[in-house]
Design a protein around this motif. Sequence first.
Motif, PDB file in Angstrom:
ATOM      1  N   GLY A 281       4.152   5.046  -4.325  1.00 33.80           N
ATOM      2  CA  GLY A 281       3.232   6.144  -4.604  1.00 33.80           C
ATOM      3  C   GLY A 281       2.026   5.691  -5.407  1.00 33.80           C
ATOM      4  N   LEU A 282       2.246   4.820  -6.386  1.00 33.76           N
ATOM      5  CA  LEU A 282       1.130   4.299  -7.180  1.00 33.76           C
ATOM      6  C   LEU A 282       0.187   3.472  -6.314  1.00 33.76           C
ATOM      7  N   ARG A 283       0.754   2.649  -5.439  1.00 27.93           N
ATOM      8  CA  ARG A 283      -0.106   1.850  -4.536  1.00 27.93           C
ATOM      9  C   ARG A 283      -0.958   2.754  -3.664  1.00 27.93           C
ATOM     10  N   ASP A 284      -0.354   3.801  -3.059  1.00 28.24           N
ATOM     11  CA  ASP A 284      -1.117   4.699  -2.198  1.00 28.24           C
ATOM     12  C   ASP A 284      -2.157   5.480  -2.996  1.00 28.24           C
ATOM     13  N   TRP A 285      -1.795   5.888  -4.205  1.00 26.41           N
ATOM     14  CA  TRP A 285      -2.767   6.660  -5.002  1.00 26.41           C
ATOM     15  C   TRP A 285      -3.989   5.814  -5.345  1.00 26.41           C
ATOM     16  N   ILE A 286      -3.748   4.588  -5.732  1.00 24.94           N
ATOM     17  CA  ILE A 286      -4.881   3.703  -6.036  1.00 24.94           C
ATOM     18  C   ILE A 286      -5.685   3.407  -4.778  1.00 24.94           C
ATOM     19  N   THR A 287      -4.971   3.148  -3.669  1.00 22.58           N
ATOM     20  CA  THR A 287      -5.669   2.771  -2.432  1.00 22.58           C
ATOM     21  C   THR A 287      -6.514   3.906  -1.892  1.00 22.58           C
ATOM     22  N   PHE A 288      -5.965   5.100  -1.830  1.00 20.49           N
ATOM     23  CA  PHE A 288      -6.645   6.204  -1.158  1.00 20.49           C
ATOM     24  C   PHE A 288      -7.505   7.043  -2.103  1.00 20.49           C
ATOM     25  N   ARG A 289      -7.069   7.187  -3.368  1.00 18.88           N
ATOM     26  CA  ARG A 289      -7.807   8.078  -4.256  1.00 18.88           C
ATOM     27  C   ARG A 289      -8.794   7.339  -5.160  1.00 18.88           C
ATOM     28  N   VAL A 290      -8.488   6.085  -5.491  1.00 21.68           N
ATOM     29  CA  VAL A 290      -9.392   5.322  -6.356  1.00 21.68           C
ATOM     30  C   VAL A 290     -10.294   4.413  -5.526  1.00 21.68           C
ATOM     31  N   LEU A 291      -9.676   3.586  -4.680  1.00 24.93           N
ATOM     32  CA  LEU A 291     -10.463   2.677  -3.837  1.00 24.93           C
ATOM     33  C   LEU A 291     -11.031   3.359  -2.606  1.00 24.93           C
ATOM     34  N   ARG A 292     -10.500   4.495  -2.228  1.00 27.16           N
ATOM     35  CA  ARG A 292     -10.987   5.292  -1.101  1.00 27.16           C
ATOM     36  C   ARG A 292     -11.003   4.478   0.202  1.00 27.16           C
ATOM     37  N   ASP A 293      -9.902   3.794   0.414  1.00 26.63           N
ATOM     38  CA  ASP A 293      -9.777   2.926   1.588  1.00 26.63           C
ATOM     39  C   ASP A 293      -9.291   3.763   2.766  1.00 26.63           C
ATOM     40  N   TYR A 294     -10.207   4.084   3.683  1.00 31.11           N
ATOM     41  CA  TYR A 294      -9.863   4.971   4.792  1.00 31.11           C
ATOM     42  C   TYR A 294      -8.998   4.276   5.830  1.00 31.11           C
ATOM     43  N   GLU A 295      -9.116   2.972   5.961  1.00 35.06           N
ATOM     44  CA  GLU A 295      -8.408   2.303   7.034  1.00 35.06           C
ATOM     45  C   GLU A 295      -7.013   1.815   6.622  1.00 35.06           C
ATOM     46  N   ALA A 296      -6.668   1.961   5.360  1.00 39.12           N
ATOM     47  CA  ALA A 296      -5.341   1.522   4.908  1.00 39.12           C
ATOM     48  C   ALA A 296      -4.267   2.488   5.413  1.00 39.12           C
ATOM     49  N   TYR A 297      -3.085   1.950   5.553  1.00 39.90           N
ATOM     50  CA  TYR A 297      -1.947   2.760   5.980  1.00 39.90           C
ATOM     51  C   TYR A 297      -1.056   3.048   4.767  1.00 39.90           C
ATOM     52  N   THR A 298      -0.456   4.200   4.775  1.00 43.85           N
ATOM     53  CA  THR A 298       0.364   4.616   3.644  1.00 43.85           C
ATOM     54  C   THR A 298       1.692   3.867   3.612  1.00 43.85           C
ATOM     55  N   TRP A 299       2.151   3.567   2.408  1.00 42.84           N
ATOM     56  CA  TRP A 299       3.480   2.992   2.211  1.00 42.84           C
ATOM     57  C   TRP A 299       4.504   4.047   1.800  1.00 42.84           C
ATOM     58  N   THR A 300       4.007   5.132   1.250  1.00 44.68           N
ATOM     59  CA  THR A 300       4.925   6.114   0.659  1.00 44.68           C
ATOM     60  C   THR A 300       5.888   6.687   1.682  1.00 44.68           C
ATOM     61  N   ARG A 301       5.432   6.830   2.913  1.00 46.93           N
ATOM     62  CA  ARG A 301       6.301   7.440   3.912  1.00 46.93           C
ATOM     63  C   ARG A 301       7.573   6.622   4.131  1.00 46.93           C
ATOM     64  N   TYR A 302       7.515   5.321   3.868  1.00 54.00           N
ATOM     65  CA  TYR A 302       8.698   4.480   4.062  1.00 54.00           C
ATOM     66  C   TYR A 302       9.548   4.354   2.808  1.00 54.00           C
ATOM     67  N   ALA A 303       9.087   4.945   1.706  1.00 57.10           N
ATOM     68  CA  ALA A 303       9.920   4.933   0.489  1.00 57.10           C
ATOM     69  C   ALA A 303      11.188   5.745   0.670  1.00 57.10           C
ATOM     70  N   ILE A 304      11.173   6.668   1.615  1.00 58.47           N
ATOM     71  CA  ILE A 304      12.358   7.491   1.829  1.00 58.47           C
ATOM     72  C   ILE A 304      13.526   6.667   2.353  1.00 58.47           C
ATOM     73  N   LEU A 305      13.225   5.476   2.914  1.00 57.89           N
ATOM     74  CA  LEU A 305      14.315   4.635   3.391  1.00 57.89           C
ATOM     75  C   LEU A 305      15.244   4.240   2.251  1.00 57.89           C
ATOM     76  N   ALA A 306      14.661   3.995   1.059  1.00 62.39           N
ATOM     77  CA  ALA A 306      15.501   3.691  -0.104  1.00 62.39           C
ATOM     78  C   ALA A 306      16.377   4.882  -0.478  1.00 62.39           C
ATOM     79  N   LEU A 307      15.821   6.092  -0.378  1.00 66.35           N
ATOM     80  CA  LEU A 307      16.621   7.289  -0.668  1.00 66.35           C
ATOM     81  C   LEU A 307      17.698   7.500   0.384  1.00 66.35           C
ATOM     82  N   MET A 308      17.389   7.158   1.622  1.00 60.96           N
ATOM     83  CA  MET A 308      18.415   7.241   2.658  1.00 60.96           C
ATOM     84  C   MET A 308      19.564   6.283   2.359  1.00 60.96           C
ATOM     85  N   LEU A 309      19.209   5.093   1.888  1.00 61.17           N
ATOM     86  CA  LEU A 309      20.249   4.137   1.508  1.00 61.17           C
ATOM     87  C   LEU A 309      21.120   4.700   0.390  1.00 61.17           C
ATOM     88  N   VAL A 310      20.483   5.364  -0.575  1.00 60.21           N
ATOM     89  CA  VAL A 310      21.242   5.987  -1.661  1.00 60.21           C
ATOM     90  C   VAL A 310      22.175   7.064  -1.106  1.00 60.21           C
TER      91      VAL A 310
END
Length: 636
Positions: free
Chosen positions: A338-367
């Motif tokens: 979430g911190l990486r995406d917030w910096i990338t999209f809200r601070v650096l305003r990188d339009y072409e970057a892809y989000t990582w947060t959507r795949y963080a749920i895989l860790a929760l699925m493992l839990v």
Amino acid sequence: MQPGQRRWLCGLACLAVAAAVAGGLSASTPEPRVQRLTEAVLTDHTQPGAPTKTVSLPDAWEHTAPSRDGRASYRIALPDDALATEQPALFLRRVGNVFRVQFNGEPVLSVGELRRPLPNYGQEPHLLRLPRHLVRATDNELVIDVIGEPRREAGLSSVWVGPAAGLEPMYEWAMNLQVRGAWVLTSTSATLGALALLVAWRTRQMVYGWFGLGNLIWAWRVSALHLHDPGPWAAVLHWMFELSYSLFVACMGMFLLMLVQRDSPTARRWIAAFVAAALTLSLANAWFNLPVLRTMHLLMALVVTVVTASFLGRHALAQHSRTGWLLLAAALTGGVFGLRDWITFRVLRDYEAYTWTRYAILALMLVMVWQLVEDYARSLAAQREATRRLQAALEAKERELERIYLERRDSDRQQAVAAERDRLLRDMHDGLGGRLVSAIALVQQMPAPTGEATALQELRMALDDCLTELRITLDSLESEQHSLGESLAEMRFRLEPSLRAAGIRLVWNVHDDALEARLPAGHTLQILRIVREAFTNIIKHAQATVVWLTLAREGETLRITVLDNGMVQRAGTGQPGPLSLQGGKRGMANMQRRASLLGGEVEVGPHPEGWCVDLRFPVPLPCDAAVSPALGGAVV
């Protein structure tokens, strides 16, 4: 070989050498490299008369022109060396909402229809193979017309140009990460969410309910990004999409806190306050269209994630459990992504970057999978323990039933024996006893013949002894069990007339601790016969005046002594001492045999006070006293 043939062979060899040289030269020519273009000349058609300007790519309208609603053209000069390939191509990581592409004045690509609300293709990568016949030697130009709406994440990423073979791996990687991976993640989240809700419904455990609800929200959020045509609900869906991230964080926060049993009322209130604040910010952004509101919204969700991770960290340090550390790892993964995406999209305003947060749920699925396995293991262990306890209870019940059956069988056997004994006693009392009483009455009425009075008297005494012996035997074999003191008292009552007739005084000395001793009927009979034998000997032969009967208890041993002063009496008159037992050695053997049946011993012999019969035997256990053993036969 003819000269003509040699000339033909030389010509063919020269052609082969020339072809090889040409092939080597062509092979040594390097393939043009992929180039990234990051500058474009922008013409904003939503503002007539606005001057063109040079912009940097990627260009996110949310930050550079939040209120732009319409078409903007990006004019990009293509490097000639990047197009010097057999199949030139373009790669666009993100562009949208809808767009048109022109190459050297010719339209080559059109994506999306021009209708309101606009479809959205901004989440998909695009690979465009340029027609080779349109490529110029110099001055190649690319124009991309982007048509977008406010709050729809319109814009243009950097443009990659070069050979198609070099761009295809980039395109496939982007498709796997942004499109195919998103659909796999959507289906997995939806399936696991439905399964978790089903488990929550069946087990009545809300921890699974929160996880299932969060997964369904996340599955909808990921799939909503690839919904090309939202129809008239575009604004509502965009607002729900923005709010769904906070709802997902709240659900997963409740799931993680409940999993470690830290979902206190205070924590619930804070999460409810977070959801209320997120709702407020999302509604304000939907109304005012201010990017800073969305930035604050996402930052607040990130703070909640970090706070949740801190709670889990304290739990993991305190409990030292694998589940706690796994939960902490999942929360930290979500926080870092979430911190990486917030910096990338809200601070650096990188339009072409892809989000990582959507795949963080895989860790929760493992839990979640780990928790299900843990619950299954605990349930299996509990079931095995319940089975073991049930088996133990069943075995105990079987033993109890077996014990009850044996007790009932012994009780039935004792009742049958008692019934048979009562029948025999009645028969002996009514038959033999009645005949003895009749015989005694006849002897008493019979006149004594001359010279036979002594014999008649002895016959009468013998019949009395038989009747007394029968009465003692019947008393000892009654079905109702009496204490030893009561049995001796019954015998005393039977012997009193004979003792008085012989001029003997009985001194009764029974100790209280031995008075209530209860013995099996067979034991009592043997004791009474030993005592009866001693009294019979005293009455007939001892010429005593006093006899002492003592019953005492010494620990686990009972002691009965019969002491007479007959030997002392005869010592004063000079008469010889009598035989100690009726029948001599035979009487002694009978006494010893009866004492051995009792597990004890008997001593017969002189005493300072006279002559003594001393019987000692152990007190039987209660379980032994409850059963009447078949001791012995009569002693003659």
